[in-house]
Write an enzyme that holds these catalytic residues in place. Structure first.
Site, PDB file in Angstrom:
ATOM      1  N   ASP A 148       0.864  -1.181   0.000  1.00 32.29           N
ATOM      2  CA  ASP A 148       0.000   0.000   0.000  1.00 32.29           C
ATOM      3  C   ASP A 148       0.905   1.238   0.000  1.00 32.29           C
ATOM      4  O   ASP A 148       2.126   1.139  -0.188  1.00 32.29           O
ATOM      5  CB  ASP A 148      -0.996  -0.045   1.175  1.00 32.29           C
ATOM      6  CG  ASP A 148      -0.347   0.182   2.528  1.00 32.29           C
ATOM      7  OD1 ASP A 148       0.909   0.271   2.600  1.00 32.29           O
ATOM      8  OD2 ASP A 148      -1.082   0.270   3.530  1.00 32.29           O
ATOM      9  N   CYS A 192       3.002  -3.212   4.086  1.00 28.34           N
ATOM     10  CA  CYS A 192       2.155  -2.075   4.481  1.00 28.34           C
ATOM     11  C   CYS A 192       2.866  -1.382   5.638  1.00 28.34           C
ATOM     12  O   CYS A 192       4.082  -1.512   5.783  1.00 28.34           O
ATOM     13  CB  CYS A 192       0.737  -2.527   4.825  1.00 28.34           C
ATOM     14  SG  CYS A 192       0.559  -3.567   6.292  1.00 28.34           S
ATOM     15  N   THR A 222       2.623  -1.880   8.955  1.00 28.06           N
ATOM     16  CA  THR A 222       3.065  -2.845   9.964  1.00 28.06           C
ATOM     17  C   THR A 222       3.372  -4.223   9.388  1.00 28.06           C
ATOM     18  O   THR A 222       4.006  -5.041  10.065  1.00 28.06           O
ATOM     19  CB  THR A 222       1.952  -3.047  11.005  1.00 28.06           C
ATOM     20  OG1 THR A 222       0.773  -3.513  10.312  1.00 28.06           O
ATOM     21  CG2 THR A 222       1.636  -1.760  11.746  1.00 28.06           C
ATOM     22  N   GLY A 238      -1.826  -5.862   8.339  1.00 23.80           N
ATOM     23  CA  GLY A 238      -3.060  -5.809   7.544  1.00 23.80           C
ATOM     24  C   GLY A 238      -2.906  -6.467   6.183  1.00 23.80           C
ATOM     25  O   GLY A 238      -3.756  -7.276   5.764  1.00 23.80           O
ATOM     26  N   HIS A 298       9.156 -24.342   8.961  1.00 16.02           N
ATOM     27  CA  HIS A 298       8.060 -25.039   9.635  1.00 16.02           C
ATOM     28  C   HIS A 298       6.702 -24.802   8.984  1.00 16.02           C
ATOM     29  O   HIS A 298       5.849 -25.688   9.009  1.00 16.02           O
ATOM     30  CB  HIS A 298       7.973 -24.597  11.103  1.00 16.02           C
ATOM     31  CG  HIS A 298       9.100 -25.107  11.941  1.00 16.02           C
ATOM     32  ND1 HIS A 298       9.068 -25.108  13.314  1.00 16.02           N
ATOM     33  CD2 HIS A 298      10.300 -25.658  11.599  1.00 16.02           C
ATOM     34  CE1 HIS A 298      10.196 -25.627  13.787  1.00 16.02           C
ATOM     35  NE2 HIS A 298      10.968 -25.950  12.767  1.00 16.02           N
ATOM     36  N   ASN A 299       6.469 -23.594   8.465  1.00 16.41           N
ATOM     37  CA  ASN A 299       5.135 -23.228   7.974  1.00 16.41           C
ATOM     38  C   ASN A 299       5.037 -23.191   6.452  1.00 16.41           C
ATOM     39  O   ASN A 299       3.947 -22.983   5.924  1.00 16.41           O
ATOM     40  CB  ASN A 299       4.715 -21.855   8.521  1.00 16.41           C
ATOM     41  CG  ASN A 299       4.979 -21.705  10.005  1.00 16.41           C
ATOM     42  OD1 ASN A 299       5.777 -20.857  10.424  1.00 16.41           O
ATOM     43  ND2 ASN A 299       4.356 -22.539  10.813  1.00 16.41           N
ATOM     44  N   HIS A 346       6.274 -31.287   9.854  1.00 18.24           N
ATOM     45  CA  HIS A 346       5.628 -30.015   9.535  1.00 18.24           C
ATOM     46  C   HIS A 346       4.656 -30.133   8.367  1.00 18.24           C
ATOM     47  O   HIS A 346       3.762 -29.308   8.227  1.00 18.24           O
ATOM     48  CB  HIS A 346       6.680 -28.946   9.253  1.00 18.24           C
ATOM     49  CG  HIS A 346       7.652 -28.779  10.372  1.00 18.24           C
ATOM     50  ND1 HIS A 346       7.270 -28.352  11.627  1.00 18.24           N
ATOM     51  CD2 HIS A 346       8.977 -29.039  10.451  1.00 18.24           C
ATOM     52  CE1 HIS A 346       8.319 -28.328  12.420  1.00 18.24           C
ATOM     53  NE2 HIS A 346       9.370 -28.748  11.738  1.00 18.24           N
ATOM     54  N   ARG A 397       1.025 -30.550   9.414  1.00 16.25           N
ATOM     55  CA  ARG A 397       0.413 -29.310   9.908  1.00 16.25           C
ATOM     56  C   ARG A 397       0.095 -28.347   8.758  1.00 16.25           C
ATOM     57  O   ARG A 397      -0.946 -27.661   8.785  1.00 16.25           O
ATOM     58  CB  ARG A 397       1.343 -28.669  10.938  1.00 16.25           C
ATOM     59  CG  ARG A 397       1.485 -29.565  12.157  1.00 16.25           C
ATOM     60  CD  ARG A 397       2.746 -29.375  12.917  1.00 16.25           C
ATOM     61  NE  ARG A 397       2.859 -30.351  13.996  1.00 16.25           N
ATOM     62  CZ  ARG A 397       3.968 -30.542  14.707  1.00 16.25           C
ATOM     63  NH1 ARG A 397       5.047 -29.820  14.472  1.00 16.25           N
ATOM     64  NH2 ARG A 397       4.001 -31.452  15.658  1.00 16.25           N
TER      65      ARG A 397
HETATM   66  C1  RB5 Z   1      -2.050   2.629   6.597  1.00 19.32           C
HETATM   67  O1  RB5 Z   1      -2.113   3.806   7.336  1.00 19.32           O
HETATM   68  C2  RB5 Z   1      -1.868   1.440   7.532  1.00 19.32           C
HETATM   69  O2  RB5 Z   1      -3.029   1.226   8.279  1.00 19.32           O
HETATM   70  C3  RB5 Z   1      -1.510   0.197   6.737  1.00 19.32           C
HETATM   71  O3  RB5 Z   1      -0.374   0.448   5.973  1.00 19.32           O
HETATM   72  C4  RB5 Z   1      -1.191  -1.042   7.526  1.00 19.32           C
HETATM   73  O4  RB5 Z   1      -0.228  -0.788   8.502  1.00 19.32           O
HETATM   74  C5  RB5 Z   1      -2.329  -1.819   8.041  1.00 19.32           C
HETATM   75  O5  RB5 Z   1      -2.178  -2.905   8.619  1.00 19.32           O
END
Ligand code: RB5
Length: 154
Positions: free
Chosen positions: A4, A61, A63, A66, A94-95, A129, A132
């Site tokens: 994003d 993104c 974090t 998302g 493992h995954n 693994h 699973r």
């Molecule tokens: C965008 O502001 C932020 O919410 C997105 O990049 C992400 O971190 C969501 O999980």
């Protein structure tokens, strides 16, 4: 690869690094830092990997959370959001993670490069693994996996 707006700059920086490791990169956007919805881009990569068009996916993104959730919503996708190399390695061993999710606001470029290199170079171990991972596929098909588990005790 896709991201994003929050992941746009890290994706732009990581692409030549991934190519330098010998991989062909298919870039699925976004094309600028203009605000977009991360589920669209997570799903794009998920579909590219699930269809077999791409072997692995990298989504970014703010974090990694998302867009990783979005990718995992696609049947057959096992996305791992990683902020360090240990989890990146184990997500492969493992995954059998087929999508790596990174957080551009959480992980600096140098560490992101190490995570990507580790993740791309590490093989699935199979063995115990595999059962699973097969259970994860059964969950994708909406099956009850309790009976397939070696230890389903509460
Ligand atoms: C965008 O502001 C932020 O919410 C997105 O990049 C992400 O971190 C969501 O999980």
């Amino acid at each position: 690869m896709a991201s994003d707006h929050a992941g746009f700059e890290l994706r732009r920086q990581l692409r030549p690094y991934v190519e330098g490791l010998g991989h062909e990169v298919v870039d699925l956007g976004t094309g600028s830092v203009a605000s977009v919805d991360y589920p669209v881009f997570g799903a794009r990569v998920g579909r590219a990997v699930a269809s077999g068009d791409c072997q692995r996916g990298i989504v970014i993104c703010g974090t990694g959370v998302g867009i990783g959730i979005a990718a995992t919503k696609i049947s057959g996708i096992r996305a791992a959001a990683c902020t360090e190399t240990y989890s990146a390695r184990l997500s492969r061993q493992h995954n059998d993670a087929n999508v790596l999710a990174l957080g551009a606001r959480a992980t600096a470029l140098g560490l992101a490069q190490d995570i990507v290199a580790t993740w791309l170079a590490t093989a699935f171990e199979g063995g115990r693994h595999q059962r699973r991972v097969d259970q994860l596929a059964a969950l994708d098909r909406g099956e009850d996996i309790e009976a397939q588990s070696v230890n389903s005790a509460l």
